[in-house]
Scaffold this active site. Structure first.
Site, PDB file in Angstrom:
ATOM      1  N   PRO A  52       0.832  -1.213   0.000  1.00 19.98           N
ATOM      2  CG  PRO A  52       0.002  -1.002   2.176  1.00 19.98           C
ATOM      3  CD  PRO A  52       0.755  -1.932   1.278  1.00 19.98           C
ATOM      4  CD  GLU A  53       3.730   3.684  -3.699  1.00 18.93           C
ATOM      5  OE1 GLU A  53       3.748   4.934  -3.713  1.00 18.93           O
ATOM      6  OE2 GLU A  53       4.421   2.995  -4.446  1.00 18.93           O
ATOM      7  CG  HIS A  61      -1.739 -14.745   8.065  1.00 19.04           C
ATOM      8  ND1 HIS A  61      -0.537 -15.210   8.566  1.00 19.04           N
ATOM      9  CD2 HIS A  61      -1.973 -15.438   6.931  1.00 19.04           C
ATOM     10  CE1 HIS A  61      -0.075 -16.157   7.747  1.00 19.04           C
ATOM     11  NE2 HIS A  61      -0.925 -16.316   6.760  1.00 19.04           N
ATOM     12  NE  ARG A  86       6.151 -10.973   2.355  1.00 19.84           N
ATOM     13  CZ  ARG A  86       6.932 -10.595   1.352  1.00 19.84           C
ATOM     14  NH1 ARG A  86       6.402 -10.129   0.251  1.00 19.84           N
ATOM     15  NH2 ARG A  86       8.230 -10.684   1.451  1.00 19.84           N
ATOM     16  CE  LYS A  89      20.142  16.178  -1.767  1.00 18.59           C
ATOM     17  NZ  LYS A  89      18.882  16.621  -1.177  1.00 18.59           N
TER      18      LYS A  89
END
Ligand SMILES: [Zn+2]
Length: 293
Positions: A2-3, A102, A125, A166
């Site tokens: 998930p973002e 889980h 996980r 940069k």
């Protein structure tokens, strides 16, 4: 994984059910996720009311009536779901988790409108984790985070300050959480495509000699906001009712423009380019070699 938009969609789904709810009982099925649950975690939550359901970067933040904040990070496979809610219709964006082994945390709640509910955290996980703090500065996860990409604090002028001089490639510069909080691998590729910026371009090239942002950097800031907002809208439109539509706060796959589309035609109007994949800092970047420069 998930973002930010997925986490925001989860937050929006949970909010109507959690905000105002009293936490009656917290049951830990194990001592740890990626890290151990904080000392006295269950006791600190029990009896408290959730006053608001917020988010910072990819962290869900449940503000409690005790003055403490309960932080939840979903890692790679973490999901929140309510037990015993039936699926009205299958949702293409949500993959319900049926594997109870889980289920690591069960939170029994009472909401003034929705009544008694059981909120369950499932994480196959176990890369997710939880934290508990009073001041944000106490949390190692929140300290040092840059501006929220959807807030006014995130803008091209701020980015120009960070990027000036940069040599790091754009991809890496944008993944730096001090520059913008919560932007991950997928949406960096998408934002760079949208702004027509090549991912290997040194970040400093987008800053004018005066230190002001170039037009291209303005486009990039705009691109970041747009890709995130569109993804949140796509998630939100499927979220009519968190419990009944899905019963699970899983993740959804959007129709990405470039991400995971190696070999496909570039969707930029009039562009004849083909999406390429390169590896930067060990992670895939997708871009169009024709319209991104
Ligand atoms: Zn193109």
């Amino acid at each position: 994984m998930p973002e930010l938009p997925e986490v925001e969609t989860v937050r929006r789904g949970l909010e109507p059910y959690l905000t105002g709810a009293r936490i009656d009982r917290v049951t830990l099925k194990r001592k740890d996720l990626r890290t151990p649950f904080p000392e006295g975690f269950a006791e600190a939550l029990e009896g408290a009311t959730i006053e608001s359901t917020g988010r910072r970067a990819k962290y869900l933040l449940f503000r409690l009536s005790t003055g403490r904040t309960w932080l939840s990070h979903l890692g790679m496979t973490g999901t929140w779901r309510f037990e015993d809610f039936k699926f009205k219709e299958p949702s293409r964006y949500y993959e319900p988790t049926e594997d109870r082994k889980h289920d690591h945390l069960v939170v029994e709640l009472t909401h003034p409108t929705h009544g008694a509910m059981k909120l369950i955290y499932n994480d196959a996980r176990r890369f997710g984790f939880m934290d508990l703090f009073t001041e944000e500065s106490e949390s190692p996860y929140l300290a040092g985070l840059g501006p929220e990409p959807l807030s006014n604090a995130f803008n091209a002028a701020e980015m120009a300050e960070r990027f000036r001089g940069k040599k790091a490639p754009m991809k890496a510069a944008l993944l730096d959480q001090r520059v913008v909080a919560g932007l991950g691998n997928i949406y960096v590729s998408e934002a760079l495509w949208r702004a027509h910026i090549r991912p290997e371009l040194p970040a400093g090239k987008l800053v004018l000699k005066s230190g002001a942002p170039s037009k291209r950097l303005e486009d990039l800031a705009d691109g970041v906001r747009k890709v995130l907002n569109e993804a949140i809208e796509a998630g939100g439109s499927t979220l009519k009712d968190f419990r009944n539509a899905a019963g699970d706060s899983g993740y959804f796959q959007h129709n990405f423009a470039v991400y995971d589309r190696e070999g496909e035609p570039c969707p930029t109007p009039g562009c004849k380019g083909v999406i390429q994949r390169i590896v930067q800092s060990g992670r895939s970047t997708f871009f169009c070699p024709v319209c991104q420069h």
